[in-house]
Write an enzyme that holds these catalytic residues in place. Structure first.
Site, PDB file in Angstrom:
ATOM      1  N   LYS A 274       5.155   1.579  34.075  1.00 13.06           N
ATOM      2  CA  LYS A 274       4.394   0.356  34.372  1.00 13.06           C
ATOM      3  C   LYS A 274       3.834   0.430  35.788  1.00 13.06           C
ATOM      4  O   LYS A 274       4.320   1.183  36.635  1.00 13.06           O
ATOM      5  CB  LYS A 274       5.296  -0.869  34.198  1.00 13.06           C
ATOM      6  CG  LYS A 274       5.604  -1.144  32.732  1.00 13.06           C
ATOM      7  CD  LYS A 274       6.631  -2.231  32.545  1.00 13.06           C
ATOM      8  CE  LYS A 274       6.905  -2.455  31.060  1.00 13.06           C
ATOM      9  NZ  LYS A 274       8.092  -3.285  30.816  1.00 13.06           N
TER      10      LYS A 274
ATOM     11  N   ASN B 151      -1.810  -4.308  27.512  1.00 10.88           N
ATOM     12  CA  ASN B 151      -0.661  -4.986  26.924  1.00 10.88           C
ATOM     13  C   ASN B 151      -0.817  -6.500  27.075  1.00 10.88           C
ATOM     14  O   ASN B 151      -1.080  -6.987  28.187  1.00 10.88           O
ATOM     15  CB  ASN B 151       0.600  -4.513  27.683  1.00 10.88           C
ATOM     16  CG  ASN B 151       1.899  -4.900  27.023  1.00 10.88           C
ATOM     17  OD1 ASN B 151       2.027  -4.795  25.804  1.00 10.88           O
ATOM     18  ND2 ASN B 151       2.855  -5.338  27.810  1.00 10.88           N
ATOM     19  N   GLU B 152      -0.707  -7.228  25.962  1.00 13.87           N
ATOM     20  CA  GLU B 152      -0.563  -8.698  25.980  1.00 13.87           C
ATOM     21  C   GLU B 152      -1.703  -9.411  26.706  1.00 13.87           C
ATOM     22  O   GLU B 152      -1.463 -10.284  27.552  1.00 13.87           O
ATOM     23  CB  GLU B 152       0.792  -9.080  26.603  1.00 13.87           C
ATOM     24  CG  GLU B 152       1.970  -8.469  25.865  1.00 13.87           C
ATOM     25  CD  GLU B 152       3.324  -8.705  26.529  1.00 13.87           C
ATOM     26  OE1 GLU B 152       3.382  -9.436  27.531  1.00 13.87           O
ATOM     27  OE2 GLU B 152       4.319  -8.155  26.028  1.00 13.87           O
TER      28      GLU B 152
ATOM     29  N   GLU C 147       7.856  -2.673  19.348  1.00  9.92           N
ATOM     30  CA  GLU C 147       8.939  -3.156  20.227  1.00  9.92           C
ATOM     31  C   GLU C 147       9.956  -3.983  19.426  1.00  9.92           C
ATOM     32  O   GLU C 147      10.446  -5.013  19.885  1.00  9.92           O
ATOM     33  CB  GLU C 147       8.370  -4.011  21.373  1.00  9.92           C
ATOM     34  CG  GLU C 147       7.329  -3.302  22.211  1.00  9.92           C
ATOM     35  CD  GLU C 147       6.914  -4.047  23.467  1.00  9.92           C
ATOM     36  OE1 GLU C 147       7.585  -5.035  23.840  1.00  9.92           O
ATOM     37  OE2 GLU C 147       5.907  -3.651  24.075  1.00  9.92           O
TER      38      GLU C 147
HETATM   39  O1  9MR Z   1      12.388  -4.427  28.395  1.00  8.96           O
HETATM   40  C1  9MR Z   1      11.556  -4.449  29.536  1.00  8.96           C
HETATM   41  C2  9MR Z   1      12.377  -4.776  30.766  1.00  8.96           C
HETATM   42  O2  9MR Z   1      13.318  -3.730  30.991  1.00  8.96           O
HETATM   43  C3  9MR Z   1      11.468  -4.920  31.953  1.00  8.96           C
HETATM   44  O3  9MR Z   1      12.232  -5.373  33.044  1.00  8.96           O
HETATM   45  C4  9MR Z   1      10.372  -5.941  31.665  1.00  8.96           C
HETATM   46  C5  9MR Z   1       9.395  -6.029  32.836  1.00  8.96           C
HETATM   47  O4  9MR Z   1       8.828  -4.799  33.094  1.00  8.96           O
HETATM   48  O5  9MR Z   1       9.647  -5.578  30.507  1.00  8.96           O
HETATM   49  C6  9MR Z   1      10.445  -5.472  29.346  1.00  8.96           C
HETATM   50  O6  9MR Z   1       9.651  -4.993  28.284  1.00  8.96           O
HETATM   51  C7  9MR Z   1       8.607  -5.836  27.804  1.00  8.96           C
HETATM   52  C8  9MR Z   1       7.445  -4.955  27.433  1.00  8.96           C
HETATM   53  O7  9MR Z   1       7.043  -4.191  28.537  1.00  8.96           O
HETATM   54  C9  9MR Z   1       6.272  -5.775  26.905  1.00  8.96           C
HETATM   55  N1  9MR Z   1       6.681  -6.621  25.809  1.00  8.96           N
HETATM   56  C10 9MR Z   1       7.846  -7.453  26.056  1.00  8.96           C
HETATM   57  C11 9MR Z   1       9.021  -6.578  26.531  1.00  8.96           C
HETATM   58  C12 9MR Z   1      10.281  -7.418  26.715  1.00  8.96           C
HETATM   59  O8  9MR Z   1      10.098  -8.340  27.743  1.00  8.96           O
END
Ligand code: 9MR
Length: 365
Positions: A79, A160-161, A275
């Site tokens: 990320k 994403n989103e 996911e």
């Molecule tokens: O599971 C992820 C967590 O470890 C991180 O801290 C967070 C922020 O980066 O993101 C979580 O993953 C998300 C994903 O990137 C996008 N869809 C929702 C997921 C759960 O929040």
């Protein structure tokens, strides 16, 4: 008993081999079992989100991952905030670790993600500059990351989103500061198309996905996602697929899941259940107990998803099913919602849950 010398040498050799094997065993992953696994059963790739620290930290984690899965998605290591914590300073160490681990174990790597309104470093949040400067930081980030992992990852969640839950419009920090997108605010509505183009120019062989949650709700959110990806495809923007995240709970509507999968399949794009996790405590009950009834209901939902994915999405469009981690102890849900929950396939001791066997049934029956 007297052991002849020749036999005695063999005996000593045998003891040594056994001792050596024992010593190795302590250091290596648990031996794969002969039982069917997710990856040996599924007609498509089975993935899990993974963390570099989790892989490093536990032989049980590694062993379960290698045994059950043949695809991984980076949880947070690719990320924006992790990779480019300061402008032009790139940190690929953790992403490289995941890619090397996956490559060593012949797993596909699905990289997550270039552009999201969350997980941004402060330098981006506070960035002052005209639209050209914004475009430059956006393009540089995508191109640098895509180039670094060129040939090493199979695919990317490019954006994403990007779409709002309530009205299906693009998130925009100008309009809704709380959960708006800084990208839409500074780059205009077509930033999504340009993200795909920049990624494709840097790594033409990578498959590129739009990824979002809430598609099983139907309504404006799904309509807008279908309209967005169809328009990108029709314009010749290099989009290969859609990620349907599926952070759902045991009450999620089966009809909604089926309808969304059908509509996504009809776009002709690849469809990745990207996911998956199934919460059993959506009402934040502090006294909840994970009863056998709840376990059975969760297992049935996992089974339904796998069956419906196989029945609804043509084989050529099945990019696979990815769970968001695999062991309850590593799920994001308990920490994020401050509640007890058991959303995944393995319990905190890496023991297969009813959910695991439900999914396994759905992958083959
Ligand atoms: O599971 C992820 C967590 O470890 C991180 O801290 C967070 C922020 O980066 O993101 C979580 O993953 C998300 C994903 O990137 C996008 N869809 C929702 C997921 C759960 O929040």
């Amino acid at each position: 008993m007297i052991i002849p010398l020749r036999n005695c040498c063999c005996f000593v050799l045998l003891i040594n081999v056994l001792l050596f094997a024992g010593a190795c065993k302590k250091k290596s992953n648990p031996a794969p079992t002969a039982d069917p696994t997710l990856q040996s059963t599924a007609p498509f790739l089975m993935g899990s989100a993974v963390g570099s620290d989790a892989i490093k930290g536990s032989y049980n984690y590694q062993g379960t991952l290698i045994n059950e899965y043949n695809s991984v998605t980076s949880d947070y290591q690719l990320k924006f905030d992790w990779v480019e914590p300061q402008q032009g300073v790139f940190n690929y160490a953790d992403g490289d670790y995941i890619v090397a681990f996956a490559t060593q174990h012949h797993m596909r790597v699905h990289a997550h993600n270039f552009i999201w309104h969350q997980a941004l470093p402060n330098w981006v949040i506070n960035f002052q500059g005209d639209s050209l400067a914004w475009e430059n930081l956006f393009k540089t980030h995508i191109e640098s990351e895509a180039t670094h992992y060129k040939g090493q990852v199979a695919s990317w969640d490019v954006v994403n989103e990007a779409i709002r839950d309530d009205d299906g419009t693009l998130r925009n920090k100008d309009v809704n500061p709380g959960d708006g997108s800084i990208w839409r605010q500074h780059l205009g509505a077509d930033y999504i198309a340009r993200a795909f183009q920049y990624a494709h120019e840097a790594d033409p062989n990578a498959l590129l996905f739009y990824n979002d949650y809430g598609q099983e709700w139907g309504g404006v959110k799904l309509d807008s996602i279908i309209a967005l990806v169809t328009s990108l495809k029709n314009r010749g923007i290099p989009i290969s697929g859609v990620g349907m995240q599926m952070h759902i709970d045991i009450n999620a509507s089966n009809a909604g899941i089926t309808a969304a999968l059908k509509r996504l399949a009809a776009t002709g794009l690849k469809v990745h259940i990207s996911e998956l996790d199934i919460s059993v405590n959506p009402n934040n009950d502090p006294n909840i107990v994970f009863t056998s009834d709840l376990q059975t209901t969760q297992a049935a939902k996992y089974r339904f998803i796998a069956e419906t994915y196989r029945a609804t999405v043509p084989a050529a469009q099945q990019y696979g099913i990815t769970t968001w981690e695999f062991c309850d102890a590593d799920s994001w849900i308990p920490a994020f919602f401050h509640r007890k929950d058991w959303p995944l396939l393995f319990d905190s001791d890496y023991k297969k849950k009813a959910a695991y066997f439900g999914l396994l049934k759905g992958l083959k029956d």
